[in-house]
Design a protein around this motif. Structure first.
Motif, PDB file in Angstrom:
ATOM      1  N   ASP A   1       0.823  -1.212   0.000  1.00  0.00           N
ATOM      2  CA  ASP A   1       0.000   0.000   0.000  1.00  0.00           C
ATOM      3  C   ASP A   1       0.855   1.260   0.000  1.00  0.00           C
ATOM      4  N   LYS A   2       1.933   1.270   0.784  1.00  0.00           N
ATOM      5  CA  LYS A   2       2.741   2.476   0.951  1.00  0.00           C
ATOM      6  C   LYS A   2       3.899   2.570  -0.045  1.00  0.00           C
ATOM      7  N   LEU A   3       4.520   1.433  -0.356  1.00  0.00           N
ATOM      8  CA  LEU A   3       5.733   1.450  -1.189  1.00  0.00           C
ATOM      9  C   LEU A   3       5.574   0.696  -2.504  1.00  0.00           C
ATOM     10  N   ASN A   4       4.420   0.034  -2.651  1.00  0.00           N
ATOM     11  CA  ASN A   4       4.134  -0.760  -3.850  1.00  0.00           C
ATOM     12  C   ASN A   4       5.143  -1.895  -4.038  1.00  0.00           C
ATOM     13  N   LYS A   5       5.671  -2.414  -2.916  1.00  0.00           N
ATOM     14  CA  LYS A   5       6.584  -3.547  -2.954  1.00  0.00           C
ATOM     15  C   LYS A   5       6.308  -4.461  -1.768  1.00  0.00           C
ATOM     16  N   THR A   6       6.606  -5.746  -1.937  1.00  0.00           N
ATOM     17  CA  THR A   6       6.474  -6.693  -0.834  1.00  0.00           C
ATOM     18  C   THR A   6       7.746  -6.680   0.008  1.00  0.00           C
ATOM     19  N   ALA A   7       7.687  -7.328   1.162  1.00  0.00           N
ATOM     20  CA  ALA A   7       8.868  -7.423   2.022  1.00  0.00           C
ATOM     21  C   ALA A   7      10.009  -8.114   1.286  1.00  0.00           C
ATOM     22  N   MET A   8       9.700  -9.197   0.567  1.00  0.00           N
ATOM     23  CA  MET A   8      10.744  -9.917  -0.152  1.00  0.00           C
ATOM     24  C   MET A   8      11.373  -9.055  -1.239  1.00  0.00           C
ATOM     25  N   GLN A   9      10.566  -8.254  -1.923  1.00  0.00           N
ATOM     26  CA  GLN A   9      11.115  -7.354  -2.946  1.00  0.00           C
ATOM     27  C   GLN A   9      12.061  -6.331  -2.322  1.00  0.00           C
ATOM     28  N   LEU A  10      11.707  -5.804  -1.154  1.00  0.00           N
ATOM     29  CA  LEU A  10      12.560  -4.830  -0.480  1.00  0.00           C
ATOM     30  C   LEU A  10      13.835  -5.477   0.049  1.00  0.00           C
ATOM     31  N   ILE A  11      13.718  -6.718   0.516  1.00  0.00           N
ATOM     32  CA  ILE A  11      14.914  -7.454   0.951  1.00  0.00           C
ATOM     33  C   ILE A  11      15.848  -7.656  -0.235  1.00  0.00           C
ATOM     34  N   HIS A  12      15.282  -8.068  -1.359  1.00  0.00           N
ATOM     35  CA  HIS A  12      16.087  -8.252  -2.567  1.00  0.00           C
ATOM     36  C   HIS A  12      16.702  -6.935  -3.036  1.00  0.00           C
ATOM     37  N   ASP A  13      15.927  -5.842  -2.946  1.00  0.00           N
ATOM     38  CA  ASP A  13      16.454  -4.520  -3.318  1.00  0.00           C
ATOM     39  C   ASP A  13      17.670  -4.168  -2.473  1.00  0.00           C
ATOM     40  N   ARG A  14      17.577  -4.479  -1.175  1.00  0.00           N
ATOM     41  CA  ARG A  14      18.680  -4.127  -0.272  1.00  0.00           C
ATOM     42  C   ARG A  14      19.922  -4.954  -0.574  1.00  0.00           C
ATOM     43  N   ILE A  15      19.729  -6.230  -0.866  1.00  0.00           N
ATOM     44  CA  ILE A  15      20.862  -7.095  -1.220  1.00  0.00           C
ATOM     45  C   ILE A  15      21.494  -6.606  -2.522  1.00  0.00           C
ATOM     46  N   LEU A  16      20.656  -6.272  -3.491  1.00  0.00           N
ATOM     47  CA  LEU A  16      21.161  -5.778  -4.777  1.00  0.00           C
ATOM     48  C   LEU A  16      21.929  -4.479  -4.592  1.00  0.00           C
ATOM     49  N   LEU A  17      21.406  -3.604  -3.745  1.00  0.00           N
ATOM     50  CA  LEU A  17      22.064  -2.330  -3.488  1.00  0.00           C
ATOM     51  C   LEU A  17      23.455  -2.537  -2.893  1.00  0.00           C
ATOM     52  N   GLU A  18      23.564  -3.470  -1.946  1.00  0.00           N
ATOM     53  CA  GLU A  18      24.860  -3.754  -1.344  1.00  0.00           C
ATOM     54  C   GLU A  18      25.803  -4.396  -2.362  1.00  0.00           C
ATOM     55  N   ALA A  19      25.252  -5.246  -3.222  1.00  0.00           N
ATOM     56  CA  ALA A  19      26.075  -5.859  -4.272  1.00  0.00           C
ATOM     57  C   ALA A  19      26.641  -4.779  -5.190  1.00  0.00           C
ATOM     58  N   LYS A  20      25.813  -3.822  -5.586  1.00  0.00           N
ATOM     59  CA  LYS A  20      26.278  -2.723  -6.446  1.00  0.00           C
ATOM     60  C   LYS A  20      27.338  -1.899  -5.730  1.00  0.00           C
ATOM     61  N   ARG A  21      27.094  -1.617  -4.441  1.00  0.00           N
ATOM     62  CA  ARG A  21      28.063  -0.822  -3.691  1.00  0.00           C
ATOM     63  C   ARG A  21      29.422  -1.513  -3.641  1.00  0.00           C
ATOM     64  N   GLN A  22      29.401  -2.824  -3.410  1.00  0.00           N
ATOM     65  CA  GLN A  22      30.661  -3.545  -3.326  1.00  0.00           C
ATOM     66  C   GLN A  22      31.342  -3.653  -4.689  1.00  0.00           C
ATOM     67  N   ILE A  23      30.563  -3.789  -5.745  1.00  0.00           N
ATOM     68  CA  ILE A  23      31.150  -3.845  -7.087  1.00  0.00           C
ATOM     69  C   ILE A  23      31.869  -2.536  -7.393  1.00  0.00           C
ATOM     70  N   ILE A  24      31.287  -1.414  -6.964  1.00  0.00           N
ATOM     71  CA  ILE A  24      31.868  -0.102  -7.248  1.00  0.00           C
ATOM     72  C   ILE A  24      33.037   0.206  -6.329  1.00  0.00           C
ATOM     73  N   HIS A  25      32.872  -0.049  -5.048  1.00  0.00           N
ATOM     74  CA  HIS A  25      33.807   0.504  -4.067  1.00  0.00           C
ATOM     75  C   HIS A  25      34.810  -0.484  -3.489  1.00  0.00           C
ATOM     76  N   SER A  26      34.651  -1.781  -3.747  1.00  0.00           N
ATOM     77  CA  SER A  26      35.619  -2.727  -3.211  1.00  0.00           C
ATOM     78  C   SER A  26      36.467  -3.294  -4.343  1.00  0.00           C
ATOM     79  N   GLU A  27      37.557  -3.902  -3.965  1.00  0.00           N
ATOM     80  CA  GLU A  27      38.434  -4.529  -4.944  1.00  0.00           C
ATOM     81  C   GLU A  27      38.175  -6.035  -5.029  1.00  0.00           C
ATOM     82  N   ASN A  28      37.124  -6.501  -4.395  1.00  0.00           N
ATOM     83  CA  ASN A  28      36.792  -7.921  -4.419  1.00  0.00           C
ATOM     84  C   ASN A  28      36.299  -8.349  -5.797  1.00  0.00           C
ATOM     85  N   THR A  29      36.502  -9.597  -6.118  1.00  0.00           N
ATOM     86  CA  THR A  29      35.978 -10.154  -7.362  1.00  0.00           C
ATOM     87  C   THR A  29      34.472 -10.372  -7.219  1.00  0.00           C
TER      88      THR A  29
END
Length: 281
Positions: free
Chosen positions: A205-233
């Motif tokens: 109702d408020k965000l037009n997303k389910t809890a699982m979608q928001l959990i996945h969004d957060r994981i994806l966001l962290e993955a992007k952050r690490q791809i940009i800012h870390s030297e890890n493979t």
């Protein structure tokens, strides 16, 4: 400069050291980037926003952006969430909304009158910040006034607070603290004292997303952050995020972002070369 020893950091953009961008503790800070008489760093959504002016970028913690400050006129205010803790939940909820905690960043264009009001508070904040043995209670109070003025500026985007909005705020806090270990909606719903079905109803109702979608969004966001800012493979990043193997991570990334992790990495590098920042909306 050691951000890990600070709860607030203020600089003129012209004097902001490059080391700030690479400081690993930076990911824990809310960032306010206030540009003075500059063109926007993103593509404005409205035609009237294309002129030069005062722009305020509000970037929540753990986001993947790296603003290029070279040659820009303006100021930077970075602060940790702990500087706001202990305040009224309603105020914290307004701050979270204003920083668009579910997304990448929020941007406000500031008119001359509002800019004058913000400047008066900012000057007091800087004066206290630069004092030897600055008083944290004063910094906290002045920062709150500054944030309240920003909230007023964006108030037309706020809806009337209700219990479900407070639940969303609490859900987002739980998510920040637990998304790496807990990826089931039931965990978050249980901590909020409601059923998973009810939690999903509120979020839809408020965000037009389910809890699982928001959990996945957060994981994806962290993955992007690490791809940009870390030297890890990519393989190491997948392991850090709790994926059993790289192929599973690759499928997850492609499914939720529309491109592979390698394609995203390549696009970011091209964007940085062209724009000197990673402000990708």
């Amino acid at each position: 400069m050691m951000l890990s020893n600070k709860v607030i950091y203020i600089r003129d953009l012209a004097n902001c050291p490059p080391a700030y961008l690479d400081d690993p503790a930076r990911k824990e800070f809310f960032e306010i980037v206030w540009l003075h008489n500059e063109e926007a760093l993103h593509v404005p959504q409205h035609a009237f926003q294309t002129l030069k002016g005062d722009w305020i970028y509000l970037i929540p913690p753990y986001r993947v952006h790296q603003l290029n400050k070279a040659g820009k006129k303006g100021v930077l205010i970075s602060f940790k969430r702990e500087l706001l803790e202990g305040d009224l939940k309603e105020f914290l909820l307004d701050v979270f909304r204003m920083f668009n905690i579910q997304g990448e960043f929020s941007c406000l264009q500031v008119n001359e009158q509002t800019s004058q009001g913000l400047t008066s508070v900012f000057d007091l904040l800087v004066e206290e910040y630069e004092k030897e043995g600055e008083q944290l209670i004063m910094l906290k109070a002045l920062l709150k006034v500054f944030l309240l003025k920003l909230i007023e500026l964006k108030e037309e985007h706020f809806t009337k607070q209700d219990i479900n909005e407070k639940r969303i705020y609490e859900f987002m806090l739980l998510l920040e603290m637990n998304y790496l270990e807990e990826r089931a909606a039931e965990f978050y719903a249980s901590n909020l004292g409601i059923s998973a079905k009810r939690l999903n109803q509120i979020l839809k109702d408020k965000l037009n997303k389910t809890a699982m979608q928001l959990i996945h969004d957060r994981i994806l966001l962290e993955a992007k952050r690490q791809i940009i800012h870390s030297e890890n493979t990519i393989k190491e990043i997948a392991f850090n995020l709790g994926f059993k193997d790289r192929s599973y991570f690759s499928r997850f990334f492609k499914q939720h972002s529309g491109q592979t992790a390698q394609e995203f990495q390549k696009d970011v590098k091209n964007h940085v070369r062209e724009y000197d920042n990673t402000l990708i909306n």
